[in-house]
Design a protein around this motif. Structure first.
Motif, PDB file in Angstrom:
ATOM      1  N   MET A  18       1.026  -1.296  -0.057  1.00 28.66           N
ATOM      2  CA  MET A  18      -0.187  -0.171   0.029  1.00 28.66           C
ATOM      3  C   MET A  18       0.851   1.270   0.020  1.00 28.66           C
ATOM      4  N   ARG A  19       1.959   1.321   0.707  1.00 29.39           N
ATOM      5  CA  ARG A  19       2.843   2.419   0.791  1.00 29.39           C
ATOM      6  C   ARG A  19       3.484   2.654  -0.328  1.00 29.39           C
TER       7      ARG A  19
ATOM      8  N   HIS B 150       1.589   6.082  -7.147  1.00 30.25           N
ATOM      9  CA  HIS B 150       0.541   7.236  -7.658  1.00 30.25           C
ATOM     10  C   HIS B 150       0.704   8.627  -7.624  1.00 30.25           C
ATOM     11  N   GLN B 151       1.221   8.959  -6.564  1.00 30.53           N
ATOM     12  CA  GLN B 151       1.791  10.539  -6.262  1.00 30.53           C
ATOM     13  C   GLN B 151       2.702  10.786  -7.547  1.00 30.53           C
ATOM     14  N   ALA B 152       3.807   9.884  -7.596  1.00 30.36           N
ATOM     15  CA  ALA B 152       4.697  10.522  -8.619  1.00 30.36           C
ATOM     16  C   ALA B 152       4.337  10.217 -10.000  1.00 30.36           C
ATOM     17  N   PHE B 153       3.450   9.528 -10.278  1.00 30.84           N
ATOM     18  CA  PHE B 153       3.011   9.430 -11.627  1.00 30.84           C
ATOM     19  C   PHE B 153       1.879  10.631 -11.831  1.00 30.84           C
TER      20      PHE B 153
ATOM     21  N   ARG C 109      -9.214   3.756  -0.882  1.00 28.67           N
ATOM     22  CA  ARG C 109      -9.041   5.199  -1.037  1.00 28.67           C
ATOM     23  C   ARG C 109      -8.169   5.084  -2.430  1.00 28.67           C
ATOM     24  N   LEU C 110      -7.200   4.324  -2.368  1.00 25.96           N
ATOM     25  CA  LEU C 110      -6.293   4.122  -3.822  1.00 25.96           C
ATOM     26  C   LEU C 110      -7.154   3.908  -4.915  1.00 25.96           C
ATOM     27  N   LEU C 111      -7.966   2.810  -4.874  1.00 26.96           N
ATOM     28  CA  LEU C 111      -8.935   2.485  -6.137  1.00 26.96           C
ATOM     29  C   LEU C 111      -9.810   3.676  -6.436  1.00 26.96           C
ATOM     30  N   GLY C 112     -10.259   4.437  -5.352  1.00 29.09           N
ATOM     31  CA  GLY C 112     -10.970   5.923  -5.867  1.00 29.09           C
ATOM     32  C   GLY C 112     -10.137   6.838  -6.543  1.00 29.09           C
ATOM     33  N   LYS C 113      -9.002   6.864  -6.265  1.00 33.52           N
ATOM     34  CA  LYS C 113      -8.189   7.791  -7.010  1.00 33.52           C
ATOM     35  C   LYS C 113      -7.781   7.206  -8.248  1.00 33.52           C
TER      36      LYS C 113
ATOM     37  N   ARG D  84       3.884  13.649 -12.745  1.00 34.98           N
ATOM     38  CA  ARG D  84       4.224  13.702 -14.026  1.00 34.98           C
ATOM     39  C   ARG D  84       3.354  13.904 -15.084  1.00 34.98           C
ATOM     40  N   PHE D  85       2.234  13.227 -14.797  1.00 35.07           N
ATOM     41  CA  PHE D  85       0.970  13.381 -15.800  1.00 35.07           C
ATOM     42  C   PHE D  85       0.583  14.638 -15.960  1.00 35.07           C
ATOM     43  N   TRP D  86       0.453  15.468 -14.906  1.00 39.01           N
ATOM     44  CA  TRP D  86      -0.091  16.774 -14.867  1.00 39.01           C
ATOM     45  C   TRP D  86       0.706  17.824 -14.805  1.00 39.01           C
TER      46      TRP D  86
END
Length: 229
Positions: free
Chosen positions: A43-44, A50-53, A200-204, A56-58
């Motif tokens: 999870m960590r 997710h935060q890093a991608f 929470r992650l799946l929601g993101k 990069r994406f935005w």
């Protein structure tokens, strides 16, 4: 404490059924702790990835360049996996059909499959934690009932009922209950925590898929307007 009433002595001299119950609970507790540490690490890592991608994406990078920079599908995870699956399907369908809706439907299906795989990956082994959390108290209770039954049998065979006659049976019965709770409490706490983190992650991921779908929709609209002009 008398050596005969010490916990190790009671466990070693418990009836075979109660020892089997204790062994089962110990094994379940050890495996659940292994799963807890392993899923916490997953999870960590998923949260950081997710935060890093997303950063990069935005950042304004070209989507084709970002797609070329992403690893293979086996190495991607989270939103990056959804992006790779969706953009690959977008590039595959774009030269084959002139229907924007058909392209977007294909992209959505591809990202939905990727999302399902991410859900399976994040929720892996959580069912085991839920099983330990729900079953351990009852397994410990079974050992408790068996120990109490043994205490009544010893009372029926004793000429004089004393506390020392039933104390070992009652003690091993209570130890079985305590071990059931010892296995169940961490499992239920971390199951709820890990399930909430997974949700929470799946929601993101779902939010990202919707936003990416909108970007591709605007991209196709721009192509259609340019072509019609």
């Amino acid at each position: 404490m008398n050596d005969s009433m010490s916990i190790p002595h009671l466990i070693m001299n418990a009836s075979t059924v109660v020892q089997a119950v204790m062994l089962l609970l110990i094994i379940g507790s050890i495996i659940s702790w292994v799963m807890i540490f392993q899923r916490t690490f997953v999870m960590r890592r998923a949260r950081k990835a997710h935060q890093a991608f997303e950063e990069r994406f935005w950042s304004g990078v070209d989507l084709n360049e970002l797609y070329r920079e992403t690893p293979s599908e086996q190495e991607t995870q989270g939103a990056e996996h959804l992006f790779r699956s969706g953009f690959r399907e977008f590039n595959r369908l774009l030269p084959k059909t002139r229907s924007p809706q058909a392209i977007l439907d294909g992209v959505q299906r591809s990202m939905r499959v990727a999302w399902s795989r991410e859900e399976e990956r994040l929720n892996l082994h959580l069912v085991f934690l839920a099983t330990v959390a729900s079953a351990s108290p009852y397994i410990g209770l079974f050992g408790t009932v068996w120990g109490i039954m043994g205490s009544f049998q010893s009372l029926s065979m004793a000429q004089q009922a004393t506390l020392s006659t039933v104390a070992p049976w009652i003690a091993e019965a209570l130890i079985a209950t305590a071990m059931g709770l010892f296995a169940a409490i961490p499992a239920v706490i971390f199951y709820n925590r890990l399930s909430a983190e997974s949700g929470r992650l799946l929601g993101k991921y779902e939010d990202f898929a919707e936003e990416f779908h909108s970007i591709l929709h605007r991209n196709l609209q721009g192509r259609a307007e340019t072509g019609s002009a």
